[in-house]
Scaffold this motif. Sequence first.
Motif: not given
Length: 575
Positions: A96-114
Amino acid sequence: MIVAEAVGAILAAAGAEVVFGVVGSGNFHVTNALVRHGVRFVAARHEGGAATMADAYARMSGDLAVVSVHQGPGFTNAITGIAEAAKSGTPMVVLSGEATDARSNFAMDQDAVARAVGAVPMRVSDPDTAGQYALEAVRVATEERRTVLLNLPLDVQAAAVGESWGRLEHVARQLRDRPSPAPLDASPEEVASLGRLLMESRRPVFVAGRGARHARSELEELAESAGALLATSAVARGLFRGSPWDLDVSGGFATPLAAELIRGADLVVGWGCGLNMWTTRHGSLIGPEAKVVQVDLERAAVGRYVPADLGVVGDVARVARQVRAGIESSRPHEVGETSTPSPVGEGRWSGGSGPERGYRSAAVAGRVREEGRWRAVPYIDEGGDGRIDPRTLTIGLDDLLPPERLVSTDSGNFMGYPAMLLDVPDEFGFCFTQAFQAVGLGLATAIGAAIARPDRLPVAALGDGGALMSAAELETVVRLGLPMLVVVYDDEAYGAEVHHFGPHGHPLDTVMFPPADLAAIARGHGFDAVTVTGPADLAGVADWLAGPRDRPLLVHAKVTRERPSWWLEEAFRGH
């Protein structure tokens, strides 16, 4: 070469053969790298479908499952399929791609969801270690049987890698080509204890799960020595097909005879099987005086759902061979000496010789032969007024379909009919992605299974709710050229809720729907289709089977809906 390309190259070298996904900007380069290195890409129409296809592919092929999704919503779209795989112990790597910039619309804590759904989160955080993390993701998935999320931060993906990635690609090939690890040995004490329990038992039953699918011959040989009857969990259905002692499935889908005989056992041995609430009917199939043994690779699995008198940690096939060797060396050598004290511990051989041993007798064999399948259970056909009884429908399909079939079923009020009345040839004839009990996974399951086993007729059994949830993947079936039979059991409702809440006087408008022309929807995607309201309409299925099968077929079956399915109350007890 950039990191995304190196990760794709390393996964390909490590043995990935098929990747399922939906491509966006965040996973574009890694997916193309996989394809460039020989991995087949299967495009789904929804990420949830992609994850479930990969899960089913792994179950039916034994290969590593790989999924590729965009960051943020692409990942969250896949989460139900990822949860199913994680709960089932499917070896899967989710890229999975991952947005690390908090300003991105795609930013989220993917680790926590996983983590929340039981997957293992990992991250390629540095260009210099990208290949190492890719290899570790494959190792954890395959050796620990885990579903792994490998996050690929966008900035790291685009960075250049050094020349060390070539060495890692070589290491990946070694990982791919390494011999299978030696089977895990159980302790001699645990093996001896199981042997004693089997020698003392007069009515043993073996219940094999997904972890025993490689061990049919070993389990049948041990069962012969011990006089045990044979059953499976739903996910291992078909493992003992052809044995005269095969009770088919234990649990909610068990025949009345299977339930009676399992409940009458004085020893139940689960082989690579969790003995969960579904397999034991919330423990009701375990007799009050019965002893329970679990053989599993993981100590933590023992006693998780029902109390176990003994846990044996080891490979199922190896344990079965060891226990049989002990029993054979301990049993009487003279015909007729059926109760001579055993030299092993204080166990006593309680069985006879030949078919009259343990739970095995001519009378039991006759009952299994006559009553051992749901088709032998009489019923009153309730079809009419433009609707077909789902039992009549399923039996009619069972008569028409070739034996070499692969049945995948969705969740819902209907699900027991195909699970119980469509026979399967072996343990690779039934794909059951129901650890998360999600509606809507059936069609994607059938697609992934079909790609793993192109030698068999793929059959997807869906309810109308699950069919409409996953309708986008009808196009995937057509695009891939799969000769699939999709059967939709249409009661124009979420039938499970109707029959659970309706008798208590609750309003049902929220779970009932107007008629939908599912055949027309299927034709719009490129299917052939037939609407079935009575047995005569199954002639359309026979015609399709006799033809070139150059287009998939959807059977829109308008089924009766007055009575609840008998497994429903057990399902709701597990909520």
